[in-house]
Scaffold this active site. Structure first.
Site, PDB file in Angstrom:
ATOM      1  N   GLY A 188       0.818  -1.206   0.000  1.00 39.78           N
ATOM      2  CA  GLY A 188       0.000   0.000   0.000  1.00 39.78           C
ATOM      3  C   GLY A 188       0.854   1.260   0.000  1.00 39.78           C
ATOM      4  O   GLY A 188       1.553   1.541   0.967  1.00 39.78           O
ATOM      5  N   HIS A 451       7.497  38.992   4.717  1.00 39.92           N
ATOM      6  CA  HIS A 451       8.630  38.631   3.870  1.00 39.92           C
ATOM      7  C   HIS A 451       9.888  38.507   4.726  1.00 39.92           C
ATOM      8  O   HIS A 451      10.122  39.354   5.584  1.00 39.92           O
ATOM      9  CB  HIS A 451       8.863  39.700   2.804  1.00 39.92           C
ATOM     10  CG  HIS A 451      10.068  39.436   1.962  1.00 39.92           C
ATOM     11  ND1 HIS A 451      10.083  38.450   1.004  1.00 39.92           N
ATOM     12  CD2 HIS A 451      11.310  39.992   1.970  1.00 39.92           C
ATOM     13  CE1 HIS A 451      11.280  38.430   0.436  1.00 39.92           C
ATOM     14  NE2 HIS A 451      12.052  39.352   1.005  1.00 39.92           N
TER      15      HIS A 451
END
Ligand code: FAD
Ligand code: NAD
Length: 474
Positions: A188, A451
């Site tokens: 899986g 920023h």
């Protein structure tokens, strides 16, 4: 006749059940919470799959293994040379268990502080909201004005693959391997396979994932699954799509796996095998025949949008019912049900549940994918932005991936967000908020983002929806 009467009885103390119990107690209800899980030392271990053998321990090992990987492979680039790096798996596992124990005892304190009657044992719903409670001390019957079923889920198994949690393991065994297997097989390539496969790959195992589906991570946006496949390949995860495992046998401490690739049958040998093929609702032995609660044909408790079952004043939440099997989904359902019972407006929106896969890069999404919008014939605009064009991503030395936003072509309402990259798990939050408030890509574009931060990639992707990103050619 019940031994005791409560306003609310909750069966199952995972993130769904315990959140419901705490919220109900805050709303002045008398609450009993029943959870059967115990630690290896035989002490109560509330917190469910998530806290004990799921979200929390897996993230502890993901973090430890990421440090180990970075110190060997990433630090050089930052001008840091480290000699003689050693792995101490025993300490890694002890640290992980320490985190789990701290949170177990934190929950028990919270139950006391909220005056919740906690029973460490099995609960079974009888007729008329009576609940049979079996603990080490014996069996009693209590009654609830309301009952919430929150028994969670257990792993699926494959016929012919017997989990012994030594050689063939499920999530529980894979979180407790005492040494790195040289070769780890994983059945899986879903969420557990990728997260736990990453842990053991970073710690040095050769990891092969067998995935029955032909497509990789089909639930995520196609662009995102392409980047993920590329990055995982670079890390050495050998993901074999279109391969179905039909059996596994342990012989002389090795695991022989039989699988088919559609054309031919093959065999492969591993030191350990992880079975991660999905989970199913833990509805067995939870309900007496006359409880009045109906199950779906998949064994889930059948509920409506408010989490009401077919029995009056019996509710069910979390992994036991429809919807994504996620801890935060379970908790929010539990809180909403407690509030509804108390006469408030319990709010829960299945459409804005975020998903995160905690690999490197992290993968996070909310709402629709581009392929789902196309299939539904919905007109949309999309904007994407790479982390490699952000100052912060480059400064961190962690800039693989992108943010992609999808907005309604006419109204600009945000319909979906997909983020693959550093701290995607945190960045998805502002997209969830925007969608919950029915916000638009322009709303996101007009918000000031600090920023230099990774969140600038979300901002730029929002600008890109309108073809006006600043730091990339549109
Ligand atoms: P559970 O957490 O399963 O809790 C149910 C509890 O009820 C269990 O303790 C169970 O023993 C107990 N119980 C069952 N029957 C009875 C009974 N009859 N009487 C008394 N007690 C009973 N989700 C995320 O959102 N983020 C992640 O990072 C994440 N990582 C995961 C990693 C792994 C390896 C796994 C396996 C799962 C992960 N999940 C994650 C999924 C998450 O663990 C589940 O969605 C979540 O635990 C569901 O909460 P729940 O309260 O419905 O059930
Ligand atoms: P999954 O559904 O994510 O993946 C299972 C995979 O196994 C699927 O891709 C399926 O095609 C494949 N498969 C099934 N049978 C197979 C076979 N015989 N051979 C090869 N492949 C086969 O399930 P999971 O990884 O077991 O995780 C269960 C659930 O637990 C998840 O869906 C998720 O809800 C929850 N979880 C969440 C997180 C998280 O939020 N970060 C982490 C771990 C688990």
């Amino acid at each position: 006749m019940a031994d005791k009467q409560f306003d609310l009885v909750v069966i199952g103390g995972g993130p769904g059940g315990y959140a419901a119990a705490i919220r109900a107690a805050q709303l002045k209800m008398s609450v009993m919470l029943i959870d059967d899980r115990q630690s290896d030392e035989g002490t109560p271990a509330p917190g469910g799959t998530c806290l004990n053998v799921g979200c929390v321990p897996s993230k502890a090992l993901l973090d430890s293994s990421k440090h180990f990987h970075h110190i060997q492979h990433e630090y050089k680039d930052h001008g840091i040379r480290v000699k003689d790096v050693e792995m101490d798996i025993e300490q890694m596992l002890n640290r992980k268990q320490g985190v789990v124990k701290q949170l177990n005892s934190g929950l028990i304190q919270l139950f006391k502080a909220n005056k919740i009657t906690f029973a460490n044992g099995k609960g079974r719903l009888l007729a008329d909201r009576q609940v049979e409670v079996t603990t080490d001390e014996g069996t009693q019957t209590v009654a609830g004005e309301h009952v919430i079923l929150a028994a969670g889920s257990v792993p699926f198994t494959i016929p012919g693959v017997d989990i012994d949690n030594t050689h063939i393991v499920d999530n529980e065994g894979a979180l407790a391997l005492s040494e790195t297997p040289k070769k780890l097989g994983v059945i899986g390539a879903g969420v557990i396979g990728l997260e736990l496969g990453s842990v053991w790959r970073r710690l040095g195992a050769e990891v092969t994932l067998f995935e029955a589906a032909d497509a990789f991570l089909p639930v995520v946006d196609d662009d995102m699954s392409r980047v993920a496949a590329r990055e995982f390949k670079k890390q050495g995860l050998d993901i074999r799509l279109g391969t179905k495992v039909s059996g596994a046998k342990v012989s002389r401490s090795k695991v022989k796996v039989a699988y088919s690739d559609g054309d031919k049958d093959h065999e492969a040998t591993f030191d350990r095998l992880l079975v991660a093929v999905g989970r199913r609702a833990a509805s067995e032995n939870l309900l007496a025949d006359d409880s009045g609660v109906a199950l779906t044909d998949r064994g889930q408790v059948d509920v409506n949008d408010q989490c009401q079952t077919s029995a009056p004043q019996v509710w069910a939440i979390g992994d036991l019912v429809r919807g994504p099997m996620l801890a935060h989904k379970a908790s929010e359902e539990g809180i909403a049900v407690a509030e509804t019972i108390a006469g408030h407006h319990g709010h829960f929106n299945l459409d804005t549940v975020p998903w995160v896969i905690y690999t490197d890069p992290e993968i996070a999404w909310v709402g629709q994918t581009e392929q789902a919008l196309k299939a539904a014939g919905i007109d949309y605009r999309s904007g994407s932005f790479p982390f490699a064009a952000t100052g912060r991503g480059l400064a961190m030395g962690d800039a693989a991936g992108h943010v992609k936003l999808l907005a309604d072509a006419e109204t600009d309402r945000l319909l979906g967000a997909q983020i693959i990259g550093p701290q995607a798990s945190e960045l998805i939050g502002e997209c969830v908020v925007t969608m919950e408030f029915a916000g638009s890509s322009e709303d996101l574009a007009r918000i000031v983002h600090a920023h230099p931060t990774l969140s600038e990639a979300v901002h730029e992707a929002a600008l890109a929806v309108d073809g006006r990103a600043i730091h990339k050619a549109n």
